[in-house]
Design a protein around this motif. Structure first.
Motif, mmCIF file in Angstrom:
data_model
loop_
_atom_site.group_PDB
_atom_site.id
_atom_site.type_symbol
_atom_site.label_atom_id
_atom_site.label_comp_id
_atom_site.label_asym_id
_atom_site.label_seq_id
_atom_site.Cartn_x
_atom_site.Cartn_y
_atom_site.Cartn_z
ATOM 1 N N ARG A 82 -13.168 1.305 4.112
ATOM 2 C CA ARG A 82 -14.069 1.966 3.175
ATOM 3 C C ARG A 82 -13.317 2.429 1.937
ATOM 4 N NH1 ARG A 82 -19.052 4.128 5.545
ATOM 5 N NH2 ARG A 82 -19.204 3.405 7.661
ATOM 6 N N GLY A 83 -13.924 2.173 0.785
ATOM 7 C CA GLY A 83 -13.466 2.813 -0.440
ATOM 8 C C GLY A 83 -12.339 2.144 -1.174
ATOM 9 N N ILE A 84 -11.714 1.097 -0.613
ATOM 10 C CA ILE A 84 -10.612 0.447 -1.307
ATOM 11 C C ILE A 84 -11.161 -0.714 -2.113
ATOM 12 C CG2 ILE A 84 -8.505 -0.900 -0.997
ATOM 13 C CD1 ILE A 84 -7.834 0.817 1.350
ATOM 14 N N ASP A 85 -10.918 -0.694 -3.413
ATOM 15 C CA ASP A 85 -11.405 -1.724 -4.313
ATOM 16 C C ASP A 85 -10.200 -2.464 -4.876
ATOM 17 O OD1 ASP A 85 -12.904 -3.331 -5.888
ATOM 18 O OD2 ASP A 85 -13.530 -1.780 -7.306
ATOM 19 N N LEU A 86 -9.940 -3.669 -4.368
ATOM 20 C CA LEU A 86 -8.787 -4.450 -4.799
ATOM 21 C C LEU A 86 -9.242 -5.547 -5.746
ATOM 22 C CD1 LEU A 86 -6.956 -4.825 -1.376
ATOM 23 C CD2 LEU A 86 -6.390 -3.266 -3.237
ATOM 24 N N PRO A 87 -8.545 -5.736 -6.844
ATOM 25 C CA PRO A 87 -8.957 -6.773 -7.795
ATOM 26 C C PRO A 87 -8.789 -8.163 -7.200
ATOM 27 C CG PRO A 87 -6.813 -5.859 -8.391
ATOM 28 C CD PRO A 87 -7.333 -5.017 -7.275
ATOM 29 N N ASP A 88 -9.750 -9.022 -7.466
ATOM 30 C CA ASP A 88 -9.678 -10.439 -7.073
ATOM 31 C C ASP A 88 -9.538 -10.633 -5.571
ATOM 32 O OD1 ASP A 88 -9.752 -11.081 -9.808
ATOM 33 O OD2 ASP A 88 -7.587 -10.850 -9.960
ATOM 34 N N LEU A 89 -10.068 -9.721 -4.762
ATOM 35 C CA LEU A 89 -10.002 -9.897 -3.314
ATOM 36 C C LEU A 89 -11.187 -10.760 -2.897
ATOM 37 C CD1 LEU A 89 -9.048 -7.223 -0.710
ATOM 38 C CD2 LEU A 89 -10.798 -8.910 -0.212
ATOM 39 N N GLY A 90 -10.896 -12.022 -2.590
ATOM 40 C CA GLY A 90 -11.968 -12.952 -2.275
ATOM 41 C C GLY A 90 -12.078 -13.318 -0.814
ATOM 42 N N LEU A 91 -11.176 -12.782 0.040
ATOM 43 C CA LEU A 91 -11.172 -13.185 1.447
ATOM 44 C C LEU A 91 -10.912 -11.993 2.348
ATOM 45 C CD1 LEU A 91 -11.111 -15.435 3.649
ATOM 46 C CD2 LEU A 91 -8.648 -15.612 3.219
ATOM 47 N N VAL A 92 -11.781 -11.814 3.341
ATOM 48 C CA VAL A 92 -11.594 -10.824 4.405
ATOM 49 C C VAL A 92 -11.542 -11.584 5.733
ATOM 50 C CG1 VAL A 92 -12.626 -8.901 5.664
ATOM 51 C CG2 VAL A 92 -12.720 -8.940 3.170
ATOM 52 N N ILE A 93 -10.491 -11.310 6.518
ATOM 53 C CA ILE A 93 -10.341 -11.957 7.826
ATOM 54 C C ILE A 93 -10.380 -10.886 8.908
ATOM 55 C CG2 ILE A 93 -8.849 -13.363 9.303
ATOM 56 C CD1 ILE A 93 -7.631 -14.562 6.783
ATOM 57 N N HIS A 94 -11.227 -11.077 9.891
ATOM 58 C CA HIS A 94 -11.300 -10.170 11.031
ATOM 59 C C HIS A 94 -10.479 -10.795 12.163
ATOM 60 C CE1 HIS A 94 -14.730 -8.240 8.948
ATOM 61 N NE2 HIS A 94 -15.018 -9.485 8.615
ATOM 62 N N ALA A 95 -9.177 -10.497 12.197
ATOM 63 C CA ALA A 95 -8.318 -11.045 13.246
ATOM 64 C C ALA A 95 -8.725 -10.503 14.608
ATOM 65 C CB ALA A 95 -6.855 -10.718 12.957
ATOM 66 N N GLU A 96 -9.233 -9.281 14.627
ATOM 67 C CA GLU A 96 -9.826 -8.688 15.824
ATOM 68 C C GLU A 96 -11.203 -8.183 15.439
ATOM 69 O OE1 GLU A 96 -6.167 -7.003 18.465
ATOM 70 O OE2 GLU A 96 -6.652 -5.853 16.670
ATOM 71 N N LEU A 97 -12.193 -8.461 16.261
ATOM 72 C CA LEU A 97 -13.563 -8.102 15.922
ATOM 73 C C LEU A 97 -13.759 -6.591 15.977
ATOM 74 C CD1 LEU A 97 -15.586 -10.811 17.871
ATOM 75 C CD2 LEU A 97 -14.865 -10.838 15.478
ATOM 76 N N PRO A 98 -14.528 -6.036 15.050
ATOM 77 C CA PRO A 98 -14.870 -4.617 15.155
ATOM 78 C C PRO A 98 -15.849 -4.384 16.288
ATOM 79 C CG PRO A 98 -16.101 -5.631 13.377
ATOM 80 C CD PRO A 98 -15.151 -6.684 13.893
ATOM 81 N N LYS A 99 -15.959 -3.132 16.722
ATOM 82 C CA LYS A 99 -16.856 -2.824 17.824
ATOM 83 C C LYS A 99 -18.292 -2.615 17.361
ATOM 84 C CE LYS A 99 -13.242 -0.616 20.615
ATOM 85 N NZ LYS A 99 -12.792 0.635 21.264
ATOM 86 N N GLU A 100 -18.481 -2.197 16.117
ATOM 87 C CA GLU A 100 -19.810 -1.841 15.634
ATOM 88 C C GLU A 100 -20.201 -2.721 14.450
ATOM 89 O OE1 GLU A 100 -21.572 0.291 17.202
ATOM 90 O OE2 GLU A 100 -20.016 1.092 18.501
ATOM 91 N N PRO A 101 -21.499 -3.037 14.313
ATOM 92 C CA PRO A 101 -21.944 -3.841 13.162
ATOM 93 C C PRO A 101 -21.691 -3.143 11.832
ATOM 94 C CG PRO A 101 -23.823 -2.989 14.433
ATOM 95 C CD PRO A 101 -22.603 -2.743 15.252
ATOM 96 N N GLU A 102 -21.781 -1.802 11.801
ATOM 97 C CA GLU A 102 -21.520 -1.088 10.556
ATOM 98 C C GLU A 102 -20.088 -1.300 10.085
ATOM 99 O OE1 GLU A 102 -22.843 0.281 13.239
ATOM 100 O OE2 GLU A 102 -24.923 0.656 12.627
#
Length: 546
Positions: free
Chosen positions: A306-326
């Motif tokens: 939450r709250g981190i805004d990185l310039p030109d961040l085009g990829l998020v990888i979930h190496a481990e799945l979160p527990k909640e949909p939120e």
């Protein structure tokens, strides 16, 4: 549609200089006629411009009809955020927005020097941004005077309640003057948030900016099915296959972050890490490295979701799945911000497939399913990309000495050899792609054969039957996942009223029994155990007599 002309000209100028041509949906919603002066309960997707939204929404309360803010004394507005990172991000956003108006924004967050914060508060502030615990501490010590507050904003209110900050939030709201505005921004509005709103807001206007919990139009969701032990290798290939200059990889624990960060660094990635064990100074240095371009990959726990805004961040990888949909939504929301496109990839081994499906369904997301990029695919893309890079270099006007050296090199080695050497030189700094294990596509329907090599199989049972809506369509994948066996190693399946009996190939029966004894976190209520030999024999005798 442009920003309303009724906004103070200095704020309009700040927006223009920052590149804001028109408001986002949440910004437009909080600036509509009828919102001025009212308490607001706003739900909006992460990355939708909420900080600027509430910064503009409270402008009439802070500035009135004036073009500049009055001299900074006791704060006029208070913004509460769940984490240090988000609070500091909010501070920076409000600082540039209100700079032309003479605004002074002070932060009060855990992990920072409280004496320095007390000094900053004593020098006066128009807006104070902080985390619940630190703000309450300054209130209790008399460092933060709430008597002049005209507006209180709770940012990511649902997260603050999830983190257990209800008591601190209520203390802060109780200390604020009764006549102030209260604005609550939350990704979702569960009962706890609704109750808080009823207790501390007056006739609040409910605003839903975009479909709550729905799919972000600028984020493409993908699922990469991998072999059980290929998580880190798949992450390497996903990073190598992407054209994004920045990426963030999420893990569930500090230990996993440390391990993956070390492995990526060892393979040649410019990587940093963020987790709860780091100091605030270490986290700030890591984020600054990403913003400066010194690092391209951030490995993080959900503290960074939450709250981190990185310039030109085009990829998020979930190496481990979160527990909640939120959490999935907020992790993914680090990309696809301010109109830019992004990709969110869930790395899913076969044992987590069903959980991933339920997670996406609960988050109301549609994802494309496939496999992680292969080493061969990455090498093919490298050839194309490096060829384009070489053409770009060749198109630049060479200096006289460079031209002379190039001519001599061509004469000595030939153009093909020189071109190959250039490609090899450009490829050298790139981390090598990983060879991935083959993945069986268990989405394809496969009938389990009734006969198995090695004679009669071992019989097991599970405590779900017809009464519990047992169905072979999900039983077979569940058993393979629970017992760590292939489909071909499960034999006959008999669904009874209250339980289901099934056969396991004899050569894997011991391994299956050991794995199946461990509860599945996605189906903890299902028990799997061997059927006693006598009970199996009795059933066979009964069938023979029939």
């Amino acid at each position: 549609m442009p920003f309303p002309a009724s906004l103070p000209p200095v704020l309009l100028r700040a927006l223009h200089e920052r590149g804001y041509a028109e408001p986002t949906s949440v910004q437009a919603a909080v600036l509509e006629d009828g919102t001025r002066g009212r308490d607001l309960l706003v739900s909006a997707q992460t990355g939708s411009g909420k900080t600027v939204a509430f910064g503009l929404a409270v402008a009439p309360d802070l500035m009135g009809s004036e073009d500049h803010l009055p001299p900074a004394r006791n704060p006029l507005a208070l913004v509460v955020a769940p984490t240090r990172e988000l609070a500091l991000q909010v501070k920076n956003e409000l600082a540039w927005l209100y700079a032309p108006a003479g605004g002074r924004v002070v932060s009060c967050v855990g992990g920072m020097d409280p004496i320095a914060e007390r000094r900053a508060l004593s020098q006066g502030a128009h807006i104070v941004v902080g985390t619940p615990g630190r703000l309450r501490d300054h209130l209790d010590r008399g460092n933060l005077q709430p008597d002049a507050l005209r507006a209180v904003v709770l940012d990511e209110a649902d997260e603050m309640l999830d983190l257990g900050f209800r008591e601190e939030l209520e203390a802060i709201l109780d200390a604020a003057p009764e006549g102030r505005r209260t604005l609550m921004f939350s990704a979702t509005v569960p009962k706890a948030i609704a109750h808080l709103a009823e207790s501390y807001q007056r006739d609040a206007l409910r605003i839903e900016a975009g479909k709550e919990g729905g799919q972000h139009g600028d984020i493409e969701y993908r699922v990469a099915i991998i072999a059980p032990h290929d998580v880190e290798r798949a992450v390497v290939n996903l990073l190598r296959a992407s054209d994004s200059p920045r990426a963030i990889v999420f893990c569930s624990t500090r230990a996993a972050v440390a391990r993956l960060h070390g492995n990526l660094a060892e393979r040649g990635f410019a990587a940093v890490s963020i987790s709860g064990e780091l100091t605030q100074a270490e986290r700030s240095r890591a984020l600054q490295g990403l913003r400066d371009g010194k690092a391209q990959v951030c490995v993080a726990t959900d503290v960074a979701a939450r709250g981190i805004d990185l310039p030109d961040l085009g990829l998020v990888i979930h190496a481990e799945l979160p527990k909640e949909p939120e959490t999935l939504l907020h992790r993914s929301g680090r990309t696809g911000r301010a109109g830019r496109k992004g990709v969110s990839v869930l790395v899913v081994p076969p044992s987590r497939r069903r959980f991933a499906e339920r997670l996406l369904m609960a988050a109301k997301l549609q994802a494309s399913w496939g496999e992680a990029p292969s080493a061969e695919l990455i090498r093919e893309r490298d050839t194309v990309r490096l060829g384009e890079q070489a053409k770009t270099l060749a198109a630049e006007e060479p200096a006289a000495d460079e031209l002379e050296a190039g001519q001599a090199l061509l004469a000595a080695a030939g153009p093909e050899a020189v071109a190959a050497a250039l490609i090899r030189l450009l490829r050298a700094p790139l981390p090598a792609p990983e060879e991935l294990s083959a993945v069986q596509d268990d989405r394809r329907p496969t009938r389990a054969p009734r006969e198995r090599e090695g004679g009669e199989g071992a019989w097991f049972r599970m405590n779900v039957g017809r009464d519990g809506k047992a169905d072979p369509k999900w039983i077979l994948p569940f058993l393979c996942r629970r017992g760590k066996v292939a489909r071909g190693e499960i034999g006959r399946i008999r669904i009874l009223g209250r339980e289901t009996h099934f056969e396991v190939a004899p050569h894997v029966a011991t391994r299956f029994a050991a794995a199946a004894r461990r509860p599945d976190p996605t189906e903890p209520h299902i028990r799997v155990e061997p059927v006693p030999a006598g009970e199996t024999d009795a059933r066979q005798d009964h069938r023979a007599r029939r």
